[in-house]
Motif scaffolding. Structure first.
Motif, PDB file in Angstrom:
ATOM      1  N   ASP A  65       0.838  -1.195   0.000  1.00 59.09           N
ATOM      2  CA  ASP A  65       0.000   0.000   0.000  1.00 59.09           C
ATOM      3  C   ASP A  65       0.878   1.253   0.000  1.00 59.09           C
ATOM      4  O   ASP A  65       2.042   1.206   0.352  1.00 59.09           O
ATOM      5  N   GLY A  66       0.287   2.357  -0.418  1.00 58.94           N
ATOM      6  CA  GLY A  66       1.013   3.618  -0.475  1.00 58.94           C
ATOM      7  C   GLY A  66       1.874   3.712  -1.726  1.00 58.94           C
ATOM      8  O   GLY A  66       2.351   2.707  -2.246  1.00 58.94           O
ATOM      9  N   GLY A 139      -0.810   9.532  -4.444  1.00 60.29           N
ATOM     10  CA  GLY A 139      -1.064   8.104  -4.580  1.00 60.29           C
ATOM     11  C   GLY A 139      -0.510   7.431  -5.815  1.00 60.29           C
ATOM     12  O   GLY A 139      -0.701   6.217  -5.989  1.00 60.29           O
TER      13      GLY A 139
END
Length: 232
Positions: A65-66, A139
């Motif tokens: 994630d990220g 993102g």
């Protein structure tokens, strides 16, 4: 050479077709997800008809994630196709602004969410760097080739600082990767194509959270060492 010429007869119109699909797709999908699927489709069949198999190691080291910045060596023209399949998460490319002026192909890149960097002068370069960092913070993971061009002999070229400044500005980890075999498949500046295996190895992420300011030679060296450690 004959094999390469025959391949180009397929690959050039195939690339134009996939670019057109990506551009058309963005009219009903503004997120760029469809365009990214088109890029993976283009990569999969482009590699298949070239007789290239891709081997991937260390994918479990990629954060789940990220946003991150993937950073690695650049050996040949097929690196881009191979990375499009090897990276399991959606990402964007950082590319020189001139490529976005190429008819159809440039439009596809824009609509897919790829990020241009303008290096024509200091002020415009800084502006585009800040815009890219903002996109990444919001993102978007990206791929950067810190050498800036393909190697001629397999050895790492001097690294440009731009990708590292961008990583620090965005405050995201760098995921080093090492490509092997690409140069043998398609040597630089030669119209030759040989079937083979192109391998991509991902290393442990390198944090940029402890860095601030402009100059970070130790960060560059840490990432360079990680990439060099995977070279055959």
């Amino acid at each position: 050479m004959l094999r390469a010429r025959i391949y180009l007869l397929f690959f050039v119109p195939f690339t134009l077709m996939c670019s057109a699909m990506a551009v058309c797709g963005t009219f009903f999908d503004a997120t760029g997800a469809f365009a990214h699927k088109c890029a993976r489709f283009w990569s999969r069949w482009g590699l298949f008809f070239a007789g290239i198999k891709v081997r991937v190691d260390g994918v479990e080291k990629i954060p789940t994630d990220g946003p991150v910045i993937y950073m690695g060596n650049h050996q040949g023209n097929f690196d881009i196709l191979a990375l499009s399949l090897a990276i399991p998460r959606r990402f964007s490319w950082i590319a020189k602004e001139e490529l976005f002026r190429v008819p159809l192909f440039g439009s596809a890149m824009h609509r897919a969410g790829y990020i241009p960097l303008d290096r024509s002068d200091g002020r415009r370069a800084l502006k585009s760097m800040n815009a890219a960092a903002a996109r990444i913070r919001s993102g978007s993971s990206v791929v950067v080739f810190p050498e800036g061009t393909r190697t001629a002999d397999g050895n790492l070229l001097p690294f440009k600082r731009g990708g590292f400044l961008l990583a620090v500005k965005a405050g995201v980890p760098i995921v080093p990767f090492t490509i092997n075999g690409s140069m043998r498949i398609n040597p630089r500046n030669r119209l030759e194509l040989y079937p083979g295996i192109l391998s991509i190895t991902f290393a442990e992420p390198v944090t940029t959270a402890t860095y601030n300011g402009k100059e970070h030679p130790e960060l560059l060296e840490q990432v360079r060492n990680a990439i060099a450690a995977g070279l055959e």
